[in-house]
Design a protein around this motif. Sequence first.
Motif, PDB file in Angstrom:
ATOM      1  N   SER A  21     -68.905  63.719  62.760  1.00 37.38           N
ATOM      2  CA  SER A  21     -68.925  65.162  62.491  1.00 37.38           C
ATOM      3  C   SER A  21     -70.100  65.542  61.620  1.00 37.38           C
ATOM      4  CB  SER A  21     -67.610  65.576  61.818  1.00 37.38           C
ATOM      5  OG  SER A  21     -66.523  65.359  62.681  1.00 37.38           O
ATOM      6  N   ALA A  26     -73.301  71.735  63.745  1.00 40.64           N
ATOM      7  CA  ALA A  26     -72.259  72.706  63.402  1.00 40.64           C
ATOM      8  C   ALA A  26     -72.643  74.035  64.013  1.00 40.64           C
ATOM      9  CB  ALA A  26     -72.115  72.842  61.895  1.00 40.64           C
ATOM     10  N   SER A  27     -71.676  74.739  64.528  1.00 41.51           N
ATOM     11  CA  SER A  27     -71.987  76.027  65.138  1.00 41.51           C
ATOM     12  C   SER A  27     -72.360  77.043  64.071  1.00 41.51           C
ATOM     13  CB  SER A  27     -70.784  76.531  65.939  1.00 41.51           C
ATOM     14  OG  SER A  27     -69.712  76.798  65.080  1.00 41.51           O
ATOM     15  N   TYR A  96     -60.455  74.483  53.441  1.00 44.43           N
ATOM     16  CA  TYR A  96     -60.181  73.862  54.733  1.00 44.43           C
ATOM     17  C   TYR A  96     -59.390  74.871  55.558  1.00 44.43           C
ATOM     18  CZ  TYR A  96     -58.511  70.397  58.142  1.00 44.43           C
ATOM     19  OH  TYR A  96     -58.233  69.693  59.295  1.00 44.43           O
ATOM     20  N   PHE A 102     -58.063  80.043  60.125  1.00 42.68           N
ATOM     21  CA  PHE A 102     -59.254  80.481  60.845  1.00 42.68           C
ATOM     22  C   PHE A 102     -58.996  81.814  61.544  1.00 42.68           C
ATOM     23  CE2 PHE A 102     -62.389  80.228  64.376  1.00 42.68           C
ATOM     24  CZ  PHE A 102     -63.533  80.155  63.596  1.00 42.68           C
ATOM     25  N   VAL A 341     -69.028  78.540  57.878  1.00 36.93           N
ATOM     26  CA  VAL A 341     -67.884  77.955  58.576  1.00 36.93           C
ATOM     27  C   VAL A 341     -68.393  76.853  59.502  1.00 36.93           C
ATOM     28  CG1 VAL A 341     -66.001  78.382  60.187  1.00 36.93           C
ATOM     29  CG2 VAL A 341     -66.529  80.053  58.427  1.00 36.93           C
ATOM     30  N   LEU A 342     -67.928  75.625  59.266  1.00 35.03           N
ATOM     31  CA  LEU A 342     -68.343  74.462  60.033  1.00 35.03           C
ATOM     32  C   LEU A 342     -67.147  73.921  60.807  1.00 35.03           C
ATOM     33  CD1 LEU A 342     -70.275  72.733  57.108  1.00 35.03           C
ATOM     34  CD2 LEU A 342     -71.273  74.120  58.924  1.00 35.03           C
ATOM     35  N   PRO A 343     -67.067  74.159  62.118  1.00 34.15           N
ATOM     36  CA  PRO A 343     -65.933  73.655  62.897  1.00 34.15           C
ATOM     37  C   PRO A 343     -65.906  72.131  62.902  1.00 34.15           C
ATOM     38  CG  PRO A 343     -67.120  75.367  64.086  1.00 34.15           C
ATOM     39  CD  PRO A 343     -67.968  74.995  62.907  1.00 34.15           C
ATOM     40  N   VAL A 344     -64.718  71.551  62.741  1.00 30.48           N
ATOM     41  CA  VAL A 344     -64.561  70.098  62.805  1.00 30.48           C
ATOM     42  C   VAL A 344     -63.661  69.686  63.970  1.00 30.48           C
ATOM     43  CG1 VAL A 344     -65.021  69.715  60.369  1.00 30.48           C
ATOM     44  CG2 VAL A 344     -62.682  70.184  61.113  1.00 30.48           C
ATOM     45  N   ALA A 349     -61.615  74.106  60.779  1.00 29.41           N
ATOM     46  CA  ALA A 349     -62.994  74.264  60.330  1.00 29.41           C
ATOM     47  C   ALA A 349     -63.043  74.146  58.815  1.00 29.41           C
ATOM     48  CB  ALA A 349     -63.558  75.611  60.773  1.00 29.41           C
ATOM     49  N   LYS A 351     -64.767  75.828  55.518  1.00 35.06           N
ATOM     50  CA  LYS A 351     -65.555  76.913  54.929  1.00 35.06           C
ATOM     51  C   LYS A 351     -66.184  76.370  53.662  1.00 35.06           C
ATOM     52  CE  LYS A 351     -63.808  80.492  52.707  1.00 35.06           C
ATOM     53  NZ  LYS A 351     -63.202  81.786  52.328  1.00 35.06           N
TER      54      LYS A 351
END
Length: 455
Positions: A21, A26-27, A96, A102, A341-344, A349, A351
């Motif tokens: 990851s 990251a989007s 988290y 989200f 915001v990083l989706p995992v 995701a 924050k």
Amino acid sequence: MLRKHLRHPLIAGIAISLSFSISGHASEATSPDSTEASSDENAIQIQQELPLQDLRTFTEIFERIRSSYVEEVDDETLFNNAIKGMLNSLDPHSAYLQEEDFSDLQENTSGKFGGLGIEVGMENGLVRVITPIDDTPAERAGIRAGDLIVSLDGEAVMGLSLGDAVERMRGEPGTPITIEVRRKGEQELLSFTIERAEIKVASVRTEMLDSNIGYVRLTQFQENTGNELKSALQKWKETTDLNGLILDMRNNPGGVLQAAVGVVDTFISEGLIVYTEGRTPLSDVRYHASSDTLMPDIPIVVLVNGGSASASEIVAGALQDHGRAVIVGTRSFGKGSVQTVLPVSDTAAVKLTTARYFTPDGRSIQAQGIAPDIVVEQSEVTPNEQRYYKESDLPGHLENPDGENTSGTADASNDDTNKSDDLISRDFQLYEAHTLLRGVAILAPAAKKPAKSEQ
């Protein structure tokens, strides 16, 4: 090598997943006040420096909890709590975000959600009210910025995470919740029973005040706030000869950074609006004004207070640095950080605070806030009850040679207060802002007139 030190297969799996990851893309961030995504180069560096000894300690503690805690806890719960603890310990804004969290974030940026209508944060284990949102159940019930929430339906807030407390305050419209708050200056706790409602927040509200002074209330910065503001101002521009504009951002908790940039761009035609700096190259972003500016010259007074945070402070700071507005009120909240915001996974995701933002002159607002040009504390406007007798009230007074009727003017000449709308008469800070702009409107024509010479 890494797997050798990880006793539990789930731990090994999460470590490998973590490495993947961190290395992956990251989007682009979609959270309020977010501008950037992660960097592969920095991620690889972080992956190479994973502390194996600390990971061994983590796995040891994880195993002890699994085997010895008084009640059985499933692995997923332990992992989720570990991640939450890791992020919550960084700063008040990193978190988290699981599936429901989200969804809540997306609702907040779109301007529609269910609950009480308050923006909150954590302070010494209690939930602090940053601001009640205009025209919501919390605002109508009397909740104020600065209140500390100590219990929710009789359950103590101490020990709850901010996310847990927010989840308890949200619920089906029409259902009640009783909250107790500690308020500065009050000896005892205050209790409020509030009925939840669907919260639909209008981010831009407008009203025309006396003397052709426009009043714009920005409640928060949503995705369309900039466009809504420009649309409202365009209508005024076509129908009214505006003498000034009051931009009210009191108790505005912020929101989408790009919306704040759009608001500033409405009033300045060139120069820097805001810039961000962080550890990764993609954190360094600069926003500039465009030449297509709707109102580059209109006199502006901006109202701020301790509930004005984040994007509100970007707008106030930029207009202040450019000399485009007079800032009136009290010092703002002081949130000068950017969250990404990083989706995992598909449903979760992170924050994460990734940068600080700065005003055009290089001022960091973090933990400092925007200091107003004119400090005005809030209070209700108190009308002057004293009756003054004038020359025109005296028996046998000389009449005005121009023939104007002066009788009965003592009560009518009360500084145009009788014509002021209720909004101004109830709000001292707004009253002062309106008075300031009226003065500017009176002086502007005089400044253009040639000086009179003696004959």
